[in-house]
Write a protein that holds these residues in place. Structure first.
Motif, short mmCIF file in Angstrom:
data_model
loop_
_atom_site.label_atom_id
_atom_site.label_comp_id
_atom_site.label_asym_id
_atom_site.label_seq_id
_atom_site.Cartn_x
_atom_site.Cartn_y
_atom_site.Cartn_z
N PRO A 41 0.79 -1.24 0.00
CA PRO A 41 0.00 0.00 0.00
C PRO A 41 0.82 1.28 0.00
N LYS A 42 2.07 1.24 0.51
CA LYS A 42 2.89 2.45 0.53
C LYS A 42 3.82 2.52 -0.70
N HIS A 43 3.69 1.58 -1.61
CA HIS A 43 4.47 1.58 -2.86
C HIS A 43 5.98 1.69 -2.58
N ILE A 44 6.46 0.72 -1.82
CA ILE A 44 7.87 0.67 -1.44
C ILE A 44 8.65 -0.12 -2.48
N HIS A 45 9.73 0.45 -3.00
CA HIS A 45 10.53 -0.24 -4.01
C HIS A 45 12.04 -0.14 -3.76
N ASN A 46 12.50 0.91 -3.08
CA ASN A 46 13.94 1.10 -2.89
C ASN A 46 14.20 1.80 -1.56
N TRP A 47 15.48 2.02 -1.29
CA TRP A 47 15.86 2.62 -0.01
C TRP A 47 15.33 4.04 0.14
N ASP A 48 15.28 4.79 -0.93
CA ASP A 48 14.74 6.15 -0.86
C ASP A 48 13.32 6.18 -0.33
N ASP A 49 12.53 5.19 -0.71
CA ASP A 49 11.13 5.15 -0.26
C ASP A 49 11.02 5.03 1.25
N LEU A 50 12.05 4.47 1.88
CA LEU A 50 12.00 4.28 3.34
C LEU A 50 12.25 5.57 4.10
N SER A 51 12.68 6.61 3.42
CA SER A 51 12.93 7.89 4.09
C SER A 51 11.75 8.86 3.95
N ARG A 52 10.67 8.41 3.32
CA ARG A 52 9.48 9.26 3.20
C ARG A 52 8.81 9.43 4.55
N HIS A 53 8.14 10.55 4.73
CA HIS A 53 7.52 10.85 6.03
C HIS A 53 6.32 9.96 6.34
N ASP A 54 5.72 9.35 5.33
CA ASP A 54 4.52 8.55 5.56
C ASP A 54 4.82 7.06 5.75
N VAL A 55 6.09 6.69 5.90
CA VAL A 55 6.49 5.29 6.01
C VAL A 55 7.06 5.01 7.40
N LYS A 56 6.59 3.94 8.03
CA LYS A 56 7.08 3.54 9.34
C LYS A 56 7.80 2.19 9.22
N LEU A 57 8.95 2.09 9.91
CA LEU A 57 9.84 0.95 9.72
C LEU A 57 10.04 0.15 11.01
N VAL A 58 10.35 -1.14 10.83
CA VAL A 58 10.76 -2.01 11.92
C VAL A 58 12.00 -2.76 11.48
N PHE A 59 13.09 -2.65 12.25
CA PHE A 59 14.25 -3.51 12.06
C PHE A 59 15.05 -3.53 13.36
N PRO A 60 15.92 -4.53 13.55
CA PRO A 60 16.61 -4.67 14.84
C PRO A 60 17.61 -3.55 15.10
N ASN A 61 17.93 -3.40 16.37
CA ASN A 61 18.87 -2.37 16.81
C ASN A 61 20.28 -2.71 16.32
N PRO A 62 20.92 -1.82 15.56
CA PRO A 62 22.29 -2.07 15.11
C PRO A 62 23.30 -2.22 16.25
N LYS A 63 22.95 -1.79 17.44
CA LYS A 63 23.85 -1.93 18.58
C LYS A 63 23.94 -3.39 19.05
N THR A 64 22.88 -4.15 18.84
CA THR A 64 22.82 -5.51 19.39
C THR A 64 22.67 -6.59 18.33
N SER A 65 22.45 -6.21 17.09
CA SER A 65 22.11 -7.19 16.06
C SER A 65 22.91 -6.99 14.79
N GLY A 66 23.55 -8.07 14.31
CA GLY A 66 24.20 -8.01 13.01
C GLY A 66 23.20 -7.72 11.91
N ASN A 67 22.01 -8.27 12.04
CA ASN A 67 20.91 -8.00 11.12
C ASN A 67 20.66 -6.49 11.01
N GLY A 68 20.56 -5.82 12.16
CA GLY A 68 20.34 -4.38 12.18
C GLY A 68 21.49 -3.59 11.58
N ARG A 69 22.73 -4.04 11.84
CA ARG A 69 23.89 -3.34 11.29
C ARG A 69 23.92 -3.45 9.77
N TYR A 70 23.59 -4.64 9.25
CA TYR A 70 23.56 -4.79 7.80
C TYR A 70 22.48 -3.91 7.18
#
Length: 342
Positions: free
Chosen positions: A135-164
């Motif tokens: 529904p938010k028409h997400i296709h690339n990293w730029d789309d994740l910086s839009r004001h209408d998009v909310k994200l979930v990913f692990p904390n880069p301090k504790t997770s290799g997943n988050g750091r990547y």
């Protein structure tokens, strides 16, 4: 005659019991502990069963059981430094293995040269899991910086997943805006401001997105988001692999000091060798990880979308530099978060 037969029968039974006891005395149960990253539970449950069958067929006197310890890879590494006697580690970031040498002298400096592909039997990249019909028409990293998009990913301090995730976004922005470093910083600030929760590991982030319904996009390893979609309904979610992405290595090693104490050197090394076998590579690919076995990858072409992968070393230098610059206390990650709170 009856007395003689009874005597012979008794001696045969005694001989059999002595043989059984001698066999039992020589039999030694072997137990391996694999310390692994948070979202590798299902993969290693399956790999362990197959390896146990293989080992136990070849070593009937040394029955093997493989146990698991899962969590954010950085936390797992810290547990080993604090005394967890894991025999092997299968992590999702080089620095979480390297710290076992740097801070604990538990493995040698050349640990990456002991197995093929820098001791990484498989690899992955980052992907976006979005809700039905995107529904938010997400296709690339730029789309994740839009004001209408909310994200979930692990904390880069504790997770290799988050750091990547953090580094994949940073690297993509750098390649998109090569002459405008301030634009890279702006995009990263907006992206991090859009994060609704920083869980400690990848599985926690999955729970926040799926079960708690938080966010529009879950960012995780390609393997994880595909497995989630399969588990929770392929019609309910969509997987997006952005066109520019990072190559995420999954390094492994045996923990030298621990296998010496535990007496598990032979089994630990055999386990890691098994991960490179065609059978294991096929299973790993079935869990949506990319593998180095060319025949397996050719047979799984439809599973992995084309994407341009850059290596961390090409974009940022080595992991030691990355940790110091971005993720240590007061580093760029902390600076960006502080800026976002103003």
């Amino acid at each position: 005659m009856a007395i003689k037969n009874n005597l012979l029968g008794g001696l045969a039974t005694l001989s059999l019991l002595v043989g059984i006891n001698a066999y039992s005395a020589n039999a030694v149960a072997v137990e391996l502990l694999n310390s692994s990253y948070d979202i590798g539970r299902e993969l290693f449950s399956n790999l362990n069963l197959e390896f146990e069958k293989q080992w136990n067929t070849q070593h009937p006197q040394n029955t093997l059981t493989v146990k698991q310890s899962h969590g954010g890879s950085s936390k797992q590494a810290l547990s080993i430094l604090q005394g967890l006697r894991a025999d092997i580690v299968t992590y999702n970031q080089v620095s979480d293995v390297q710290i076992l040498h740097d801070r604990g002298n538990l493995i040698p400096a050349n640990w990456q040269q002991r197995l093929p592909n820098n001791s990484s039997p498989y690899y992955s990249t980052m992907a976006f899991l979005v809700r039905k019909n995107n529904p938010k028409h997400i296709h690339n990293w730029d789309d994740l910086s839009r004001h209408d998009v909310k994200l979930v990913f692990p904390n880069p301090k504790t997770s290799g997943n988050g750091r990547y995730t953090y580094l994949a976004a940073w690297g993509a922005f750098e390649q998109q805006y090569p002459q405008v470093p301030e634009k890279v910083g702006q995009q990263m600030l907006r992206l991090l401001q859009n994060v609704v929760v920083f869980d400690t590991g990848g599985r926690g982030a999955t729970t926040s997105f799926i079960e708690r319904g938080l966010g529009d996009v879950l960012i995780s390893f390609e393997s994880e988001v595909n497995n989630i979609r399969k588990q929770y309904g392929e019609d309910n979610y969509q997987v997006i692999v952005p066109p520019m992405n990072i190559l995420a290595e999954f390094p492994v090693t045996w923990v030298d000091k621990n296998i010496q104490k535990n007496g598990t050197e032979s089994a630990a090394k055999a386990y890691l060798d098994y991960l490179y076998s065609p059978a294991a590579q096929q299973m790993i690919a079935s869990f949506n990880y990319r593998v180095f076995d060319k025949d397996v990858m050719e047979s799984q072409q439809g599973r992995f979308p084309a994407t341009r992968l850059f290596r961390l070393e090409e974009q940022f230098g080595n992991w030691s530099q990355v940790m110091k610059t971005h993720f240590n206390t007061g580093g760029i990650f902390d600076q960006i978060l502080a800026e976002g709170r103003k």
